[in-house]
Scaffold this motif. Structure first.
Motif, mmCIF file in Angstrom:
data_model
loop_
_atom_site.group_PDB
_atom_site.id
_atom_site.type_symbol
_atom_site.label_atom_id
_atom_site.label_comp_id
_atom_site.label_asym_id
_atom_site.label_seq_id
_atom_site.Cartn_x
_atom_site.Cartn_y
_atom_site.Cartn_z
ATOM 1 N N VAL A 142 0.900 -1.092 -0.179
ATOM 2 C CA VAL A 142 0.036 0.036 0.008
ATOM 3 C C VAL A 142 0.766 1.212 0.089
ATOM 4 C CG1 VAL A 142 -1.609 1.279 1.550
ATOM 5 C CG2 VAL A 142 -1.963 -1.225 1.036
ATOM 6 N N VAL A 143 1.779 1.263 0.782
ATOM 7 C CA VAL A 143 2.746 2.398 0.805
ATOM 8 C C VAL A 143 3.474 2.673 -0.420
ATOM 9 C CG1 VAL A 143 5.031 3.241 1.950
ATOM 10 C CG2 VAL A 143 3.189 2.202 3.293
ATOM 11 N N VAL A 144 3.946 1.679 -1.061
ATOM 12 C CA VAL A 144 4.533 1.677 -2.399
ATOM 13 C C VAL A 144 3.551 2.231 -3.436
ATOM 14 C CG1 VAL A 144 5.743 0.574 -4.084
ATOM 15 C CG2 VAL A 144 6.425 0.076 -2.073
ATOM 16 N N ALA A 145 2.302 1.609 -3.411
ATOM 17 C CA ALA A 145 1.533 2.213 -4.308
ATOM 18 C C ALA A 145 0.882 3.663 -4.296
ATOM 19 C CB ALA A 145 0.109 1.074 -4.215
ATOM 20 N N LEU A 146 1.126 4.018 -2.809
ATOM 21 C CA LEU A 146 0.752 5.349 -2.718
ATOM 22 C C LEU A 146 1.688 6.415 -3.057
ATOM 23 C CD1 LEU A 146 -1.208 7.447 -1.188
ATOM 24 C CD2 LEU A 146 -0.134 6.981 0.909
ATOM 25 N N VAL A 147 3.138 6.217 -2.851
ATOM 26 C CA VAL A 147 4.183 6.831 -3.157
ATOM 27 C C VAL A 147 4.338 6.729 -4.598
ATOM 28 C CG1 VAL A 147 6.931 6.835 -3.336
ATOM 29 C CG2 VAL A 147 5.474 6.344 -1.218
ATOM 30 N N ALA A 148 3.981 5.882 -5.259
ATOM 31 C CA ALA A 148 3.919 5.759 -7.050
ATOM 32 C C ALA A 148 2.842 6.565 -7.193
ATOM 33 C CB ALA A 148 3.737 4.398 -7.446
ATOM 34 N N TRP A 149 1.941 6.650 -6.832
ATOM 35 C CA TRP A 149 0.655 7.449 -7.219
ATOM 36 C C TRP A 149 1.209 9.056 -6.712
ATOM 37 C CZ3 TRP A 149 -2.848 10.458 -4.264
ATOM 38 C CH2 TRP A 149 -4.071 10.824 -5.110
ATOM 39 N N LEU A 150 1.670 9.201 -5.852
ATOM 40 C CA LEU A 150 2.126 10.659 -5.719
ATOM 41 C C LEU A 150 3.298 10.976 -6.508
ATOM 42 C CD1 LEU A 150 1.968 10.839 -1.676
ATOM 43 C CD2 LEU A 150 0.172 11.983 -3.069
ATOM 44 N N VAL A 151 4.042 10.304 -7.097
ATOM 45 C CA VAL A 151 4.889 10.695 -7.754
ATOM 46 C C VAL A 151 4.492 10.900 -9.388
ATOM 47 C CG1 VAL A 151 7.289 9.866 -8.971
ATOM 48 C CG2 VAL A 151 6.902 9.623 -6.459
ATOM 49 N N LEU A 152 3.548 9.830 -9.806
ATOM 50 C CA LEU A 152 3.157 10.103 -11.061
ATOM 51 C C LEU A 152 1.980 11.075 -11.042
ATOM 52 C CD1 LEU A 152 3.113 6.033 -11.933
ATOM 53 C CD2 LEU A 152 4.815 7.774 -12.594
ATOM 54 N N ALA A 153 1.492 11.411 -10.124
ATOM 55 C CA ALA A 153 0.186 12.453 -10.244
ATOM 56 C C ALA A 153 0.756 13.882 -10.514
ATOM 57 C CB ALA A 153 -0.701 12.106 -9.116
#
Length: 58
Positions: free
Chosen positions: A47-58
């Motif tokens: 979940v943390v990796v997905a959240l960080v990836a979403w924040l970086v790509l958004a």
């Protein structure tokens, strides 16, 4: 092999004494540790990796 060999597994009383021995009870009491913390930790990491990836790509 000796002529008077007696198979201990063939004697019900000896088998029950073996199964109910303190060593067998101690071995049965030692259960494997729970894997729940490991599974929860992996889920949180995903979940943390997905959240960080979403924040970086958004």
């Amino acid at each position: 092999m000796a002529e008077n060999y007696t198979d201990p597994s063939g004697n019900t009383a000896q088998f029950r004494a073996f199964v109910e021995s303190p060593e067998a009870a101690a071995a049965a009491a030692e259960e494997a540790p729970s894997r729940l913390p490991l599974i929860a930790g992996i889920a949180v990491a995903v979940v943390v990796v997905a959240l960080v990836a979403w924040l970086v790509l958004a």
